[in-house]
Design a protein around this motif. Sequence first.
Motif, mmCIF file in Angstrom:
data_model
loop_
_atom_site.group_PDB
_atom_site.id
_atom_site.type_symbol
_atom_site.label_atom_id
_atom_site.label_comp_id
_atom_site.label_asym_id
_atom_site.label_seq_id
_atom_site.Cartn_x
_atom_site.Cartn_y
_atom_site.Cartn_z
ATOM 1 N N ILE A 70 0.877 -1.221 -0.161
ATOM 2 C CA ILE A 70 0.052 0.016 -0.135
ATOM 3 C C ILE A 70 0.808 1.191 0.039
ATOM 4 O O ILE A 70 0.464 2.278 -0.718
ATOM 5 C CB ILE A 70 -1.080 -0.044 1.175
ATOM 6 N N SER A 71 1.907 1.246 0.720
ATOM 7 C CA SER A 71 3.093 2.290 0.739
ATOM 8 C C SER A 71 3.736 2.431 -0.533
ATOM 9 O O SER A 71 3.930 3.587 -1.079
ATOM 10 C CB SER A 71 3.803 2.355 1.912
ATOM 11 N N TYR A 72 3.960 1.099 -1.263
ATOM 12 C CA TYR A 72 4.647 1.441 -2.744
ATOM 13 C C TYR A 72 3.543 2.069 -3.454
ATOM 14 O O TYR A 72 3.848 2.807 -4.163
ATOM 15 C CB TYR A 72 4.767 0.023 -3.262
ATOM 16 N N MET A 73 2.117 1.802 -3.401
ATOM 17 C CA MET A 73 1.085 2.374 -4.210
ATOM 18 C C MET A 73 1.064 3.941 -4.065
ATOM 19 O O MET A 73 1.056 4.826 -4.745
ATOM 20 C CB MET A 73 -0.047 1.702 -4.118
ATOM 21 N N ALA A 74 1.308 4.129 -2.625
ATOM 22 C CA ALA A 74 1.056 5.699 -2.383
ATOM 23 C C ALA A 74 2.211 6.765 -2.852
ATOM 24 O O ALA A 74 2.091 7.610 -3.151
ATOM 25 C CB ALA A 74 1.084 5.913 -0.711
ATOM 26 N N TYR A 75 3.347 5.835 -2.918
ATOM 27 C CA TYR A 75 4.671 6.761 -3.486
ATOM 28 C C TYR A 75 4.915 6.486 -5.022
ATOM 29 O O TYR A 75 5.707 6.851 -5.488
ATOM 30 C CB TYR A 75 5.921 6.342 -2.747
ATOM 31 N N ALA A 76 3.775 5.580 -5.525
ATOM 32 C CA ALA A 76 3.922 5.165 -7.150
ATOM 33 C C ALA A 76 4.079 6.372 -7.948
ATOM 34 O O ALA A 76 3.369 7.161 -8.025
ATOM 35 C CB ALA A 76 2.721 4.404 -7.337
ATOM 36 N N ASN A 77 5.295 6.440 -8.716
ATOM 37 C CA ASN A 77 5.552 7.435 -9.707
ATOM 38 C C ASN A 77 5.548 8.910 -9.399
ATOM 39 O O ASN A 77 4.970 9.568 -9.858
ATOM 40 C CB ASN A 77 4.705 7.316 -10.892
ATOM 41 N N GLU A 78 6.092 8.922 -8.107
ATOM 42 C CA GLU A 78 6.247 10.323 -7.645
ATOM 43 C C GLU A 78 6.789 11.519 -8.285
ATOM 44 O O GLU A 78 7.809 11.033 -8.874
ATOM 45 C CB GLU A 78 7.013 10.216 -6.188
ATOM 46 N N HIS A 79 6.110 12.449 -8.420
ATOM 47 C CA HIS A 79 6.509 13.756 -9.172
ATOM 48 C C HIS A 79 7.379 14.775 -8.554
ATOM 49 O O HIS A 79 7.781 15.775 -8.750
ATOM 50 C CB HIS A 79 5.685 14.110 -10.154
ATOM 51 N N VAL A 80 7.329 14.876 -7.087
ATOM 52 C CA VAL A 80 7.724 15.591 -6.084
ATOM 53 C C VAL A 80 9.174 16.177 -6.288
ATOM 54 O O VAL A 80 9.412 17.394 -6.451
ATOM 55 C CB VAL A 80 7.737 15.212 -4.715
ATOM 56 N N ALA A 81 10.141 15.315 -6.822
ATOM 57 C CA ALA A 81 11.573 15.576 -7.129
ATOM 58 C C ALA A 81 11.425 16.582 -8.168
ATOM 59 O O ALA A 81 12.409 17.544 -8.040
ATOM 60 C CB ALA A 81 12.238 14.287 -7.463
ATOM 61 N N CYS A 82 10.634 16.546 -9.064
ATOM 62 C CA CYS A 82 10.846 17.578 -10.404
ATOM 63 C C CYS A 82 9.943 18.722 -10.180
ATOM 64 O O CYS A 82 10.061 19.784 -10.738
ATOM 65 C CB CYS A 82 10.520 16.739 -11.735
ATOM 66 N N ASN A 83 8.857 18.464 -9.480
ATOM 67 C CA ASN A 83 7.578 19.310 -9.623
ATOM 68 C C ASN A 83 7.492 20.188 -8.400
ATOM 69 O O ASN A 83 6.720 21.144 -8.230
ATOM 70 C CB ASN A 83 6.523 18.600 -9.962
ATOM 71 N N ALA A 84 8.233 19.675 -7.354
ATOM 72 C CA ALA A 84 8.011 20.507 -6.186
ATOM 73 C C ALA A 84 9.043 21.650 -5.782
ATOM 74 O O ALA A 84 10.251 21.337 -6.189
ATOM 75 C CB ALA A 84 7.987 19.627 -4.771
#
Length: 814
Positions: free
Chosen positions: A417-431
């Motif tokens: 479930i945590s893997y799905m929560a972080y799935a394909n995170e864009h924060v690194a590029c978009n935050a």
Amino acid sequence: MRENPDRLEKSMCAMRLTGYADKFGVHPGETIKFYVNCDGPSEFKAEVVQMIHGDTNPRGPGFIERPIETKATGTYKGRKQIIHGGSYGYVEDKPQLHVDSFTLQCWIWPTTPKTHPRYWKHGAQGLVTKWMSGQGYGKGYGLFINDQGCLELRINEHKVTTNVPIRDHAWHFVAASYDAATGEVVLYHEPQVVYALDPAIEPVKANIKTKIIHTPAPVALGAYVDRIDDDPLAKSALPSGVWFSGKYNGKIDSPRICNRALNRFEIEQMKAGAQPGLTERRNSGPTGALSEAIVAAWDFWDGIDTIVAKDNGPYRFDAKLVNCPTRALTGYNWSGQNFDWKYAKKEYGAIHFHDDDVDNARWQVDVEWDVPAEGIKSRFYALKVTTAEGDEDYIPFWVVPKIGKEQSKIAVMVPTISYMAYANEHVACNAGGAELFVYRVPIMQHQNMFLAEHREYGGSIYDTHTDGSGICLSSRLRPILSIRPKYDHFLAQAPWQYPADLHLIYWLETMGYEYDVITDEDVTYDGVARLENYNVVITGSHPEHNSGTQLDALHNYTQRGGRLMYMGADAWYWVHSFHPAYEGIGRGVVTEMRRCESGIRTWRAEPGEYYHQGTGELGGMWRFRGRSLYSVAGVGMTNEGFDVSTYYSRTPDSMDPRVAWAFEGISYDEPIGNFGLVGGGCAGLELDIVDVTLGSPPHTLAVATSAGRHTEAYLLVMEDFGFNQQGLDGTTHPRVRGDIAFHETPNGGACFAFSSIAFCGSLPWNNGKNNVSTLVGNVLNRFMMDGPLPPPPADAVKHRGRADYESPALTPAT
């Protein structure tokens, strides 16, 4: 970051080989299917591998995989497979929709009316349409927001617009009528709130003498039809091969279609029929001649927990919802009196469509593996796919034993479930401000750059949609490029989630333990039956996102004498639920989380939108539902920081006869874990502490602490203080620390909590020959024993009060 689509083929971070499986956990004797996008090369090789270690850090053992002989191994023809992202609703073509005259109306709350950020160029967004663009020649009718952000009616190739931009994030009533006999068109745009200096928006009238050209195109809600494709691949990925375009960003409420041009009074009657607070007779909808005009009347408040938009009109043209748009959202008539949609459904008649929603990539199967019924170990596996040109991807999955056919006394519970929560995170590029957050310049992975360009792969629940609204739904039926070996997360600049959990797997393999693998998805659906046949359950490094039934199962397991080894930190933080509408496809397909009024948040839910659409339960933090981790593991999360990790030191509690056995081979003054592959130590990233006021059992022993060793990058979580002030960082605040903790549970059970996300990263150090390994080995060897744990010695402390607890944990060892 936004790239011109024309440049994507030349991108340096292009990933031409991606894939996913139809399930996370597969039982022996079952079949698992794999879907692969091979964009360029003509073929790819596939083989099943057992994953041992996914960290390429040269200070550790390096990347380790073990090939498995299977019938799935082979070379396969490659093909490009496309994710058709963006949510919408549709109704298949029906004769009653082939009207000569019509009235269309709905309420809208647009979020990007002026631009359509999914595309490099601006484009129109469909609202309520039965219109197909074809080859530049429109056919049909529909209500749109045009590329200038204005309301627009289209009849075939004719367009009528208000030429008044629509205000974003505000409710507007919009309607259009067309009388085929006279050619009269009337277009209405009425903001719900009119401000003092707003211009008056008069109805726009025009005359168009034309006959509507009808096509097989379906009615689309939140989109329009681009074309219909007979290609078999398109038909498998799209409803009946229909290409939908013009995906709308924003809410729609109460869309209606009538088969004649209504006058203004009749439009008001239709509009009033959806409002609450009227008599029961009027709530049932229009009557008489007006009722005969209705073709479709979708009430989005009806069936919020489904993926169907209910039509309460005479023909029951229920719309299928594609890519799971967000529901349980406040409508145009929300009074602010009820925050739970289940008690005021008609005030929650809005659906928020997004142009980057995705619930299922809908690719065709490329590889299948019939998992042997016998002789296959329960382990971490992946389908490794490669091309001759050097492309590579790993598609993770887990072989999970059936209940009653466990293979070991030890179970590793994978936090999918945590893997799905972080799935394909864009924060690194978009935050913005990522450098300030992690105290360094983040080093991006090629996955980060690819995902920034390919929003159709969907984001994580830490991201926002292209319109700025928070993502609260995540699916596993898509390539999840962050669940990969060799992947370093920008926060840790080291493995995080899946590859970090492989640190633990390497240690178990190296030390020769036999173990089973189960997933938190299994525990959610199977309950304590999934756990009760194991002597000890070991968590992953970061089981942050959890369901209520999983929490119940773990609590019941430990109360019945089960032993829990909590190997990480920040667990049981956010409330998650699986959307029941997808259980026909498989369990655990779509998970949901709402970020409410507290907790560490990259976005927050709007007022009145805290309850899950799938299960109706309150979202947010488990702590604010009175069910935090403290009561199960004895610790809970209090702080985080992302510069460097440190070590633990033993406290006087560690010499208590109840727990001293865990420290055999470790001297009292010896730093525990002043090494590691995650930040250089075992105490870092996010940390948990003992706190009896928040639910830690009063007999919990805080046996080691990292107090006094963290930098100013480590900060107290916001739910632990009432207002900002100085002194909330790791150099000064006593709660900014980690506590290794132990407590017994009834019937010979116990829990050992290591309270740091970085902790597992120290296990592989020096090939497992280190004091972190010694500590974990001592605990596991005792916890995996048959029967209840030995009772504590007669002279052991039976009960510890709050004052007795706090002193050792708050005083750094020398």
